[in-house]
Design a protein around this motif. Structure first.
Motif, PDB file in Angstrom:
ATOM      1  N   THR A  13      11.468   9.823  -2.033  1.00 59.98           N
ATOM      2  CA  THR A  13      11.192   9.534  -0.837  1.00 59.98           C
ATOM      3  C   THR A  13      10.329  10.583  -0.299  1.00 59.98           C
ATOM      4  N   ILE A  14       9.359   9.885   0.440  1.00 58.95           N
ATOM      5  CA  ILE A  14       8.644  11.277   1.163  1.00 58.95           C
ATOM      6  C   ILE A  14       8.106  10.718   2.688  1.00 58.95           C
ATOM      7  N   LYS A  15       7.756  11.743   3.414  1.00 59.15           N
ATOM      8  CA  LYS A  15       7.277  11.520   4.635  1.00 59.15           C
ATOM      9  C   LYS A  15       5.706  10.825   4.572  1.00 59.15           C
ATOM     10  N   HIS A  16       5.301   9.632   4.919  1.00 59.56           N
ATOM     11  CA  HIS A  16       4.127   9.266   4.964  1.00 59.56           C
ATOM     12  C   HIS A  16       3.964   8.454   6.294  1.00 59.56           C
ATOM     13  N   SER A  17       2.605   8.259   6.469  1.00 62.25           N
ATOM     14  CA  SER A  17       2.168   7.472   7.644  1.00 62.25           C
ATOM     15  C   SER A  17       0.910   6.750   7.640  1.00 62.25           C
ATOM     16  N   GLY A  18       0.597   5.784   8.511  1.00 63.18           N
ATOM     17  CA  GLY A  18      -0.583   4.803   8.202  1.00 63.18           C
ATOM     18  C   GLY A  18      -0.818   4.079   9.480  1.00 63.18           C
ATOM     19  N   PHE A  19      -2.132   3.083   9.350  1.00 65.46           N
ATOM     20  CA  PHE A  19      -2.369   2.323  10.452  1.00 65.46           C
ATOM     21  C   PHE A  19      -2.988   1.268   9.878  1.00 65.46           C
ATOM     22  N   LEU A  68       0.878  -1.086  -0.225  1.00 67.77           N
ATOM     23  CA  LEU A  68       0.109  -0.121  -0.274  1.00 67.77           C
ATOM     24  C   LEU A  68       0.862   1.137  -0.117  1.00 67.77           C
ATOM     25  N   GLU A  69       1.928   1.236   0.514  1.00 65.96           N
ATOM     26  CA  GLU A  69       2.948   2.410   0.795  1.00 65.96           C
ATOM     27  C   GLU A  69       3.452   2.757  -0.719  1.00 65.96           C
ATOM     28  N   SER A  70       3.552   1.938  -1.657  1.00 65.91           N
ATOM     29  CA  SER A  70       4.191   2.262  -2.855  1.00 65.91           C
ATOM     30  C   SER A  70       2.778   2.868  -3.609  1.00 65.91           C
ATOM     31  N   TYR A  71       1.598   2.727  -3.299  1.00 65.06           N
ATOM     32  CA  TYR A  71       0.684   3.548  -4.325  1.00 65.06           C
ATOM     33  C   TYR A  71       0.599   4.972  -3.389  1.00 65.06           C
ATOM     34  N   ALA A  72       0.763   5.035  -2.186  1.00 62.56           N
ATOM     35  CA  ALA A  72       0.539   6.245  -1.414  1.00 62.56           C
ATOM     36  C   ALA A  72       1.687   7.046  -2.043  1.00 62.56           C
ATOM     37  N   CYS A  73       2.923   6.543  -2.280  1.00 62.55           N
ATOM     38  CA  CYS A  73       4.029   7.327  -2.713  1.00 62.55           C
ATOM     39  C   CYS A  73       3.900   7.618  -4.266  1.00 62.55           C
ATOM     40  N   ALA A  74       2.550   7.230  -4.855  1.00 63.03           N
ATOM     41  CA  ALA A  74       2.465   7.767  -6.149  1.00 63.03           C
ATOM     42  C   ALA A  74       1.150   8.480  -6.218  1.00 63.03           C
ATOM     43  N   LEU A  75       0.123   7.951  -5.275  1.00 62.85           N
ATOM     44  CA  LEU A  75      -1.101   8.533  -5.736  1.00 62.85           C
ATOM     45  C   LEU A  75      -1.740   9.435  -4.289  1.00 62.85           C
ATOM     46  N   GLY A  76      -1.217   9.452  -3.360  1.00 64.99           N
ATOM     47  CA  GLY A  76      -1.427  10.354  -2.255  1.00 64.99           C
ATOM     48  C   GLY A  76      -1.945   9.264  -1.129  1.00 64.99           C
ATOM     49  N   TRP A 130      -9.814 -10.182   8.813  1.00 62.65           N
ATOM     50  CA  TRP A 130      -9.806  -8.753   8.005  1.00 62.65           C
ATOM     51  C   TRP A 130      -9.481  -7.628   8.580  1.00 62.65           C
ATOM     52  N   VAL A 131      -8.683  -6.835   7.824  1.00 61.92           N
ATOM     53  CA  VAL A 131      -8.162  -5.458   8.376  1.00 61.92           C
ATOM     54  C   VAL A 131      -8.563  -4.483   7.418  1.00 61.92           C
ATOM     55  N   VAL A 132      -8.410  -3.245   7.854  1.00 66.32           N
ATOM     56  CA  VAL A 132      -8.411  -2.107   6.980  1.00 66.32           C
ATOM     57  C   VAL A 132      -7.112  -1.548   7.236  1.00 66.32           C
ATOM     58  N   GLU A 133      -6.579  -1.124   6.290  1.00 64.87           N
ATOM     59  CA  GLU A 133      -5.266  -0.580   6.380  1.00 64.87           C
ATOM     60  C   GLU A 133      -5.135   0.741   5.448  1.00 64.87           C
ATOM     61  N   LEU A 134      -4.426   1.869   5.934  1.00 67.55           N
ATOM     62  CA  LEU A 134      -4.498   3.054   5.081  1.00 67.55           C
ATOM     63  C   LEU A 134      -2.855   3.526   5.207  1.00 67.55           C
ATOM     64  N   GLU A 135      -2.721   4.274   4.018  1.00 70.03           N
ATOM     65  CA  GLU A 135      -1.274   5.211   3.974  1.00 70.03           C
ATOM     66  C   GLU A 135      -1.779   6.376   3.576  1.00 70.03           C
ATOM     67  N   MET A 136      -1.066   7.552   4.316  1.00 66.10           N
ATOM     68  CA  MET A 136      -1.162   8.907   3.827  1.00 66.10           C
ATOM     69  C   MET A 136       0.091   9.731   3.536  1.00 66.10           C
ATOM     70  N   ALA A 137       0.348   9.996   2.215  1.00 61.85           N
ATOM     71  CA  ALA A 137       1.318  10.685   1.729  1.00 61.85           C
ATOM     72  C   ALA A 137       1.391  12.052   2.385  1.00 61.85           C
ATOM     73  N   PHE A 138       2.583  12.330   2.717  1.00 56.30           N
ATOM     74  CA  PHE A 138       3.058  13.674   3.452  1.00 56.30           C
ATOM     75  C   PHE A 138       2.418  13.917   4.834  1.00 56.30           C
TER      76      PHE A 138
END
Length: 618
Positions: free
Chosen positions: A580-586, A367-375, A399-407
């Protein structure tokens, strides 16, 4: 004037509309409203569903008119043969009962013509189609179909009729008077497992294909659906893109997981442990014993706390394999002294993917790879954990819910986690009110209040170090695991913070780097990482995440410290090499949220088809 008002009421009345892809009307559209369906009286509908319970009674028929007294001027006439036979009917019936074995002397003799066994009867069926909690009373007369086919629990029916005011005073406002039967799915009453009145939830697990027909599992399923809908609504409304991540992977997203291997090769496909083999590929007993001692020390270090369950369980499994191998070799040496045990090598280049592959334990890295391209991106996915445990909150497939946020940094991810959980609770309260009312009455009387309190209160935010200091000061309770800095907080510790100290959800942040995954961002102190745990009262940790390490040198160093195979993570390191960018998720444990909302005790009861250690039905 009255007729005009009546005409206006009919004109303004809401008309029930069949489902778009079916001719039937969902029971939810009839029963789930303020007046229980009274506004739909007189409407003709088709409904389908399954019989939950039933009762049958004889139909009341009008009494025959009394015989007219003979007129005074009318002469008596001879009785016809038919009339004589009619007067002898009670006598003939008695003879028939004796001959057929249905005569009981203590019973009063039948004196009326309508007491025959061939009397018409009526069945009152409680039918549910899975769209709501309440049942619709369906009234069927015996001339339409044999009622013994309709009354068994579990029978499916599709019927057409008219909605009328209930003929029996009670909880039903309306009932359906059937005029036409379109389908009957009969049931083998002897073999049907739900024919019993009450079945414990643990017994129901053995009938995963039937248990959705119970009110409890149906309600939990609708709550689960509402939480899924709410998840998509929240993230879509906040600019996230939904991404499907792979289930089959070559990468361990946590670095220490017990994973299911995917292979098309027959035979054993486990890698041999290089610490247990000598130069010629044979196992030496002394080498194994040394490895056992090393692995035992690692287990003892981790046993001080059970919070980092993944690492402890992996270490225990590793130790077990070493002990099993030692016992095998000892037995072989007794029979043939001086021999060594050969370990079978598996050529994975001949496997389906040409290399080792596993079922994913997390889609976060992908998921991080898509956050580093799409937000901002999110996914709802299954994960697989091969941990041999019977913990009531653990499944092999969950089952899990996962998210990644760019910047985004640590504060951003904490705010997102709080907003998301509040949105989930508010959505369920508004869109699943009848199911939550059932949960309140039948499962957990604190369920609705628990959701309301989460929505109304802000989350407490404390650092791991602050949490340790608070717990050390507790004098009215003795914890099973010792509280000290650098040791993972147990579920008992975190629950005490949320339930006793703050009495509301708590977000704990900045954990020691040794107890969190390798990809969490190292803080300036060099000791802690920007990780979070979101802890809810009465349930424990539901969310884990934080800010990811975006610096190539820091991430590479951390992987070296943990001896992770870099060839497995080269693509992940590439995200740090290039742009590379700063990014976070859970990650949110979705099954645990359903468990928390429904008030049930065991996570296997909120999953449609639970898979756990030693348990898989089909």
């Amino acid at each position: 004037m009255e007729s005009e008002e009546g005409a206006k009421m009919v004109e303004n009345r809401v008309t029930l509309t069949p489902s778009k892809y079916s001719k039937r009307v969902l029971l939810k559209s009839i029963l789930v409203n303020n007046d229980g369906g009274r506004e739909f009286l007189g409407q003709r509908v088709i409904i389908g569903g399954w019989v939950k319970s039933s009762k049958e009674k004889m139909k009341d028929l009008p009494s025959p008119p009394p015989e007219a007294a003979p007129k005074k001027d009318e002469e008596p006439r001879d009785a016809s043969c038919v009339e004589i036979l009619q007067t002898r009917i009670p006598f003939f019936r008695t003879i028939i009962k004796v001959l057929t074995g249905h005569y009981y002397p203590q019973e009063k003799a039948a004196t009326t013509w309508f007491a025959t066994p061939t009397l018409p009867s009526i069945a009152y069926l409680q039918v549910n189609d899975g769209s709501c909690v309440p049942n619709l009373q369906v009234v069927v007369e015996s001339y339409l179909a044999p009622l013994n086919q309709l009354t068994p629990t579990g029978t499916s029916i599709l019927v057409e009729g008219v909605l009328k005011q209930s003929s029996v005073q009670g909880k039903h406002v309306v009932e359906l008077e059937v005029e036409n039967i379109l389908h009957i799915g009969i049931v083998d009453h002897v073999r049907y497992p739900l024919a019993m009145k009450k079945i414990p939830v643990d017994v129901l697990r053995g009938f995963s294909h039937f248990r959705p027909r119970t009110i409890t599992v149906a309600s939990v399923t609708r709550i689960r659906n509402a939480l899924t809908h709410a998840t998509h609504t929240f993230f879509q409304n906040n600019g996230f893109l939904h991404v499907h991540v792979p289930i089959i992977t070559t990468t361990d997203a946590k670095g220490f997981s017990e994973m299911f291997q995917v292979t098309s090769l027959s035979g054993k496909a486990d890698k041999k442990d290089p610490k247990m083999t000598d130069d010629i590929g044979a196992v030496n007993l002394e080498v194994i014993r040394a490895a056992i001692k090393e692995k035992s020390n690692k287990v003892e270090e981790l046993k001080r706390s059970d919070s980092n369950k993944e690492a402890l369980l992996a270490a225990r499994q590793d130790l077990k394999k070493a002990n099993d191998l030692a016992l095998q070799l000892e037995g072989q040496e007794k029979s043939k002294p001086g021999t060594s045990l050969k370990v079978a090598e598996v050529d994975f280049s001949k496997d389906f993917f040409g290399r080792q592959a596993y079922l994913t334990v997390s889609g976060q890295l992908h998921l991080e790879s898509y956050a580093c391209a799409l937000g901002n991106v999110y996914t709802i996915e299954p994960i697989f954990q091969a941990e041999k445990t019977q913990n009531i909150k653990h499944l092999a497939e969950s089952w899990v819910v996962e998210l990644e946020m760019a910047f985004a940094d640590l504060e951003d991810v904490m705010n997102c986690a709080e907003d998301y959980l509040k949105f989930l609770c508010q959505w369920v309260l508004e869109h699943s009110s009848d199911d939550m009312e059932f949960v309140y009455k039948r499962i957990d009387i604190t369920s609705i209040e628990r959701l309301q309190l989460l929505v109304a209160n802000s989350f407490e935010k404390i650092s791991y170090s602050e949490a340790v200091e608070l717990l050390k000061k507790v004098t009215d309770k003795t914890f099973k695991a010792k509280v000290e800095w650098g040791v993972p907080l147990t579920e008992e510790h975190e629950s005490y913070l949320a339930e006793e100290i703050y009495k509301r959800p708590v977000i704990i942040y900045n954990f020691p780097k040794e107890i969190k995954p390798f990809h969490m961002r190292l803080n300036d102190d060099g000791r802690t990482v920007a990780a979070i745990d979101v802890v809810l009262p009465k349930t424990g940790t539901l969310i884990r995440g934080g800010q990811r390490e975006e610096r190539f040198d820091m991430l590479s160093k951390r992987m070296n410290e943990l001896s992770l195979p870099k060839e497995q993570y080269e693509w992940y390191l590439d995200l740090r090499r290039h742009g590379t960018i700063k990014h976070s998720g859970f990650t949110l444990e979705f099954d645990r949220v359903v468990l928390w909302a429904s008030g049930l005790f065991d996570i296997r009861d909120v999953v449609p088809f639970p898979r756990s250690w030693g348990n898989i039905n089909f």
